[in-house]
Write an enzyme that holds these catalytic residues in place. Sequence first.
Site, short mmCIF file in Angstrom:
data_model
loop_
_atom_site.label_atom_id
_atom_site.label_comp_id
_atom_site.label_asym_id
_atom_site.label_seq_id
_atom_site.Cartn_x
_atom_site.Cartn_y
_atom_site.Cartn_z
N ARG A 154 14.71 3.79 -4.64
CA ARG A 154 13.89 3.91 -5.86
C ARG A 154 14.50 4.93 -6.82
O ARG A 154 13.79 5.63 -7.52
CB ARG A 154 12.45 4.29 -5.52
CG ARG A 154 11.75 3.35 -4.57
CD ARG A 154 11.66 1.93 -5.12
NE ARG A 154 11.04 1.06 -4.12
CZ ARG A 154 11.71 0.34 -3.24
NH1 ARG A 154 13.04 0.39 -3.23
NH2 ARG A 154 11.09 -0.42 -2.38
N SER A 170 3.06 0.30 -6.02
CA SER A 170 3.25 1.37 -5.04
C SER A 170 3.42 2.70 -5.75
O SER A 170 4.38 2.88 -6.51
CB SER A 170 4.46 1.07 -4.15
OG SER A 170 4.25 -0.09 -3.39
N GLU A 228 6.59 7.35 -6.41
CA GLU A 228 7.52 6.32 -6.87
C GLU A 228 7.36 6.12 -8.37
O GLU A 228 8.30 5.80 -9.08
CB GLU A 228 7.24 5.02 -6.12
CG GLU A 228 8.17 3.89 -6.47
CD GLU A 228 8.04 2.71 -5.54
OE1 GLU A 228 8.27 1.57 -6.01
OE2 GLU A 228 7.70 2.90 -4.37
#
Length: 234
Positions: free
Chosen positions: A61, A133, A230
Site C-alpha cells: 500500500r 479498508s 491505509e
Amino acid sequence: RGLWGIENLSLIPGKAGAAPVQNIGAYGREAKDVIERVEMYCVESGSMLTLDAAHCEFGYRESVFKHALKGRVVITAVEIALTRTPQPHLGYGDVEREVEARGGATLRNIREAIIAIRRTKLPDTAELGNAGSFFKNPVVDQPVAERLKTEWPDMPLYPAQEPGKAKLAAGWLIDKAGMKGYREGRVGVHERQALVLVNLGGATGSEVIALARKVQTAVRDRFGVEIDTEVNIL
C-alpha cells in the site's frame, strides 16, 4: 478477453490513476504485479513524464506517489501487462472455496468468486459511507509474530516481502480487541469487516479519525502491535 493478471482485484472501487498511488491489492495480488509504467503530468514543470515500475517504489500500500511525488504529479495513464497464460492465485481460503464451488479456476469463476466475497464482507459505498479498508495489515518481526501465534493459536499469519518479517491480519486483531461492530455516535466499525470504518450518517472527518485512533489504541493495548492507516490522512 481472456487476459489474466487483475482478476483478484475485481470490484475494488476507484479510478485507474489511484491504483499505483496506493498500490491497491486484494487476495494476494497487487497493482505492482501488472504495472509496467506510469504516465504523469508534472505540476512544477508542466511537462509529461513516464516512470517505469522499478522506479515507482512500490511496497505494501505504498509508492513514490505517496511520498516524494505527493502533490507534484497528476497520473494520466497506467500501462499494465496481462497474459493469456492461466495464472490463478487462490492462496486465500475463501477464494479457493468459492472458485471450486463454481467449477474450477477459470477467469470468469475467479472474478465472480472475488466479487461475491467482497459483496458479502464489504458495505456498498452507495448505501453506507466508507473508504474501504481503513487499516493496513501490520508487518512485524518474525519473533514477535511467533510469540503472538503461541498466545493466539488461531491468529492468521502471512509471509511478508521483507526477510525476517511476517504479516498479521489487522481485521482479526481489531475483532479480538473488541472493536468489530463498535459504534460511537455517527461512526462505527463495520460489523462484517473490521478493517472498514463506516459513516452512519452525517459524521465529520474528525469523528472518523477519532474512531480510527481509538481502534489503533485498542489493538496496541491488547497485542502491543501498531496498525497504520491505509487511508491517506492529510
